[in-house]
Design an enzyme around this catalytic site. Sequence first.
Site, PDB file in Angstrom:
ATOM      1  N   ASP A 232       3.043 -11.971  26.833  1.00 45.70           N
ATOM      2  CA  ASP A 232       3.064 -13.304  26.231  1.00 45.70           C
ATOM      3  C   ASP A 232       4.403 -13.603  25.566  1.00 45.70           C
ATOM      4  O   ASP A 232       4.836 -12.880  24.686  1.00 45.70           O
ATOM      5  CB  ASP A 232       1.928 -13.422  25.221  1.00 45.70           C
ATOM      6  CG  ASP A 232       0.579 -13.142  25.870  1.00 45.70           C
ATOM      7  OD1 ASP A 232       0.194 -13.915  26.756  1.00 45.70           O
ATOM      8  OD2 ASP A 232      -0.058 -12.135  25.515  1.00 45.70           O
TER       9      ASP A 232
ATOM     10  N   ASP B 125       6.429  -6.727  28.021  1.00 40.96           N
ATOM     11  CA  ASP B 125       5.454  -7.448  27.233  1.00 40.96           C
ATOM     12  C   ASP B 125       5.040  -8.662  28.074  1.00 40.96           C
ATOM     13  O   ASP B 125       5.764  -9.064  28.993  1.00 40.96           O
ATOM     14  CB  ASP B 125       6.096  -7.884  25.914  1.00 40.96           C
ATOM     15  CG  ASP B 125       5.223  -8.841  25.142  1.00 40.96           C
ATOM     16  OD1 ASP B 125       4.079  -8.481  24.830  1.00 40.96           O
ATOM     17  OD2 ASP B 125       5.681  -9.969  24.868  1.00 40.96           O
TER      18      ASP B 125
ATOM     19  N   ASP C 161       9.731 -10.040  23.377  1.00 45.02           N
ATOM     20  CA  ASP C 161      10.155 -11.283  22.735  1.00 45.02           C
ATOM     21  C   ASP C 161       9.919 -11.287  21.234  1.00 45.02           C
ATOM     22  O   ASP C 161      10.365 -12.195  20.551  1.00 45.02           O
ATOM     23  CB  ASP C 161       9.397 -12.467  23.337  1.00 45.02           C
ATOM     24  CG  ASP C 161       7.944 -12.500  22.884  1.00 45.02           C
ATOM     25  OD1 ASP C 161       7.552 -13.473  22.207  1.00 45.02           O
ATOM     26  OD2 ASP C 161       7.198 -11.550  23.184  1.00 45.02           O
TER      27      ASP C 161
END
Length: 231
Positions: free
Chosen positions: A14, A12, A171
């Site tokens: 961001d 991922d 995240d």
Amino acid sequence: MSTLRGTSVIFDLDGTLVDSEPHYFEAGRQTLAAYGVTDFTWADHERYVGISTQETVADWKDRYGLPASVDELLAAKNRRYLELARGSARAYPQMRAFVELLAAEGVPMAVASGSSPEAIAAVLTGTGLDAHLRTVVSADEVAHGKPAPDVFLEAARRLGASPAGCVVLEDAAPGAAAAHAAGMRCIAIPYVPAQADAPEFATAALLLRGGQREFTARSAYEWLADSARPV
């Protein structure tokens, strides 16, 4: 022969590779303020961590009764985000080190993100991560964003990898759910510590409750090497 033979890694972007959430918050705050919504807070922003930009602005339109179209809101937020992120996006140092470790081993890598293709390209170029991360999938390119598995499955397809051989770094809870739905192992590094107990994170093969402060390139590499399996 690499100990990671048969393993591919999908990142991922961001909040995982780069600390871009503050830019997304500010872009969102400015966009909403332009339509008269002046009380958008960081706590409000946290509810959208891990959700694609398109789905975020669609929710804004309903939640705040905005007159603009989803396409107009998306363009406005992306424009502000690019102004903020271009040249100032910061890669997490241990994530950069992890990417470099994997690159040295020849491990296939990809980025799968809810951001627009333009935003992903700007951030990867600005941080120099584009030197190693050339396979990129935006949620704009698939039918459904996270928590659907589409972006991860498309990344695996472009890498020529089987889902079972892929490890995702995420995240956010929707991303962990997407990895699980894709049949991939997940290293979860919660951006919002209070969300570490979310049921989606319980599906992760490795959960680092402390987030980025607990992540090190060497320990992640050793975990991958220990858990690598032929597929």
